[in-house]
Scaffold this active site. Structure first.
Site, PDB file in Angstrom:
ATOM      1  N   ASP A  39     -15.119   1.911   1.671  1.00  0.00           N
ATOM      2  CA  ASP A  39     -14.865   2.380   3.032  1.00  0.00           C
ATOM      3  C   ASP A  39     -16.213   2.769   3.631  1.00  0.00           C
ATOM      4  O   ASP A  39     -17.002   3.475   3.000  1.00  0.00           O
ATOM      5  CB  ASP A  39     -13.916   3.580   3.012  1.00  0.00           C
ATOM      6  N   GLU A  48     -10.443   3.448  -0.747  1.00  0.00           N
ATOM      7  CA  GLU A  48     -10.712   3.965   0.592  1.00  0.00           C
ATOM      8  C   GLU A  48     -10.845   5.482   0.617  1.00  0.00           C
ATOM      9  O   GLU A  48     -11.520   6.020   1.506  1.00  0.00           O
ATOM     10  CB  GLU A  48      -9.646   3.517   1.583  1.00  0.00           C
ATOM     11  N   ASP A  84       0.853  -1.192   0.000  1.00  0.00           N
ATOM     12  CA  ASP A  84       0.000   0.000   0.000  1.00  0.00           C
ATOM     13  C   ASP A  84       0.884   1.236   0.000  1.00  0.00           C
ATOM     14  O   ASP A  84       1.656   1.455   0.935  1.00  0.00           O
ATOM     15  CB  ASP A  84      -0.883  -0.036   1.251  1.00  0.00           C
ATOM     16  N   HIS A  90     -11.710  -1.585   2.838  1.00  0.00           N
ATOM     17  CA  HIS A  90     -10.742  -0.945   3.722  1.00  0.00           C
ATOM     18  C   HIS A  90     -11.307  -0.922   5.138  1.00  0.00           C
ATOM     19  O   HIS A  90     -12.489  -0.686   5.351  1.00  0.00           O
ATOM     20  CB  HIS A  90     -10.489   0.492   3.250  1.00  0.00           C
TER      21      HIS A  90
END
Length: 474
Positions: free
Chosen positions: A341, A318, A266, A368
């Site tokens: 999200d 997200e 990430d 997420h």
């Protein structure tokens, strides 16, 4: 559209509870002190929640007396989000509590289409997230009134009721009402069997707990090995600050967990396109499962270029602001994994829309989570997707981070690398009153003590010498 009257026997308005207050708290946890949550773009996050309580006159102890929701932030700016939530008070206080699908559809549309507030987005940013907090609190209230966990409350609605919840404006070139209805109807026959399987087995998870960028090698290796021993088949590492360091950490992680455990990475929006392609091409020999947020979350074409320019699959979502950007990511073939999200877009309704878009395009949704309470919320959305939308958990995992769950009345339960299915009524959003009181910013005792400490004096840098001309070596 479709009538919802056949599913809900709604009592007369005079007998329904009314919303009497919208209460907002600025809650912050000093996670930056241990570097929990640290990554290449966010080196010192204090995990925070702009926390909302919808109170009603249903009476103390009544099933639908309160609804809880929140927006997740990482510290400064949480007060701005809390103020945005307070500005929505006239839309809910003094009105009948939204307890049915029809009520919840109407509330979502009213909060996201107030013309003067919408101007601040439109349909993105702090105001949109504030609307989502109120919408999510209303869903918590409605599910508690129904006596069901939110995933089940949603999954027992008919396809006709579910499409009523969706705002199809701007989507008809990618998803029509008729297509959404067909997706939901196709999943309907297997709902009971999948719900039973979910209760028996739980939902697959992966963990980011080993991978924060501020952790030492020893801590990362220890937590990665513990994650595998605990049954997780996937972990995630933060990358993006230094390529040589990322290569070294990825090698250590791969050695620690072996070849069969997935390692996602990430970058938290760190790179431009060329840099992302170069970086991920270098990391590719260590078999990253995906690269998450390689660039700006708004840049659809950059995600498409990164996906085409290097061998690692791309995940994002997200920080995607709304259903329209998700639509474009799917249309442009810019992503391989869709990451919803629970507190970024405008609540349950818009996340339902994104789940339907992902199902239309045949992409897995890997939510997420982490932060403050995001695991608690998003488990319901993923489980609803499995039961009533996609009907699959193949290539699907929910993120798990072992932070701050002790502050919630109905915390997530992880067993053998899987989320256990929630059984308590509601959206699992309720924090303990003691935690709210202790971590309220800036007057809670946890913060009074910290803010009373003197701030160390920072040395004043000496004036820099004038820059000398560089000799041209070309």
């Amino acid at each position: 559209m479709f009538s919802l009257a056949h599913r809900f026997r709604e009592p007369p308005l005079s007998q329904r509870p009314s919303v009497t207050e919208l209460e907002v708290h600025d809650i912050r946890f000093p996670t930056s002190e241990q570097l929990d949550g640290s990554d290449a773009m966010n080196p010192d996050p204090d995990y925070s929640a702009a926390y909302v309580v919808l109170r009603t006159d249903a009476g103390e102890g009544a099933a639908a007396s309160e609804g809880h929701g929140f927006v997740f932030t990482i510290g400064r700016g949480n007060d701005v989000t809390a103020a945005a939530i307070r500005s929505l008070r006239p839309h809910v206080v003094g009105r009948p509590a939204p307890l049915t699908a029809a009520d919840l559809a109407a509330l979502h549309r009213e909060l996201t289409h107030d013309s003067q507030l919408r101007w601040l987005g439109p349909e993105k940013g702090v105001m949109h997230m504030a609307a989502g907090a109120v919408v999510n609190a209303a869903w918590d209230l409605a599910a508690r009134q129904a006596g069901k966990p939110l995933w089940q409350f949603l999954a027992e609605m008919s396809p006709e009721e579910l499409v009523e919840l969706v705002d199809f404006r701007y989507l008809s070139d990618a998803l029509t009402l008729e297509e959404a209805l067909a997706i939901l109807r196709a999943a309907e026959p297997g709902r009971a069997e999948r719900a039973a399987r979910l209760r028996e087995r739980g939902y697959p998870a992966y963990t980011t707990s080993p991978g924060w960028l501020g952790y030492s090698d020893e801590k990362m290796i220890k937590l990665a090995q513990e994650a595998v021993a605990d049954g997780f088949g996937q972990i995630k590492l933060k990358v993006g600050a230094d390529l040589d360091e990322d290569l070294r950490r990825m090698r250590l992680a791969r050695e620690a967990v072996g070849p069969d455990v997935r390692i996602a990475v990430d970058a938290n929006q760190r790179w431009d396109v060329a840099e992302a392609v170069r970086w991920m091409s270098a990391l590719a020999p260590y078999d990253p499962h995906w690269i998450e947020e390689p660039t700006s979350p708004d840049d659809v074409l950059a995600h498409a270029a990164i996906r085409a320019g290097q061998p690692v699959k791309v995940a994002t979502g997200e920080h995607v602001a709304n259903r329209v950007v998700f639509k474009q990511l799917l249309q442009a073939e810019a992503v391989d994994f869709v990451q919803i999200d629970a507190a970024r877009v405008a609540g349950v309704n818009e996340n339902l829309t994104i789940l339907l878009l992902a199902a239309k395009y045949g992409l897995p949704v890997c939510p997420h989570a982490g932060g403050v309470g995001l695991c608690e919320l998003v488990q319901h959305l993923a489980m609803f997707d499995f039961v009533a939308v996609s009907g699959s958990w193949e290539d699907r995992v929910i993120e798990y981070v072992d932070h701050l769950h002790e502050h919630f009345a109905d915390p997530v339960v992880i067993e053998s690398g899987r989320y256990r299915t929630p059984t308590a009524p509601g959206f699992s959003a309720r924090m303990y009153p003691e935690s709210i009181a202790a971590y309220r910013y800036p007057d809670g005792p946890e913060w009074r003590a910290r803010l009373a400490q003197p701030v160390p004096a920072q040395p004043v840098p000496a004036p820099s010498a004038p820059a000398q001309p560089q000799e041209d070596h070309q």
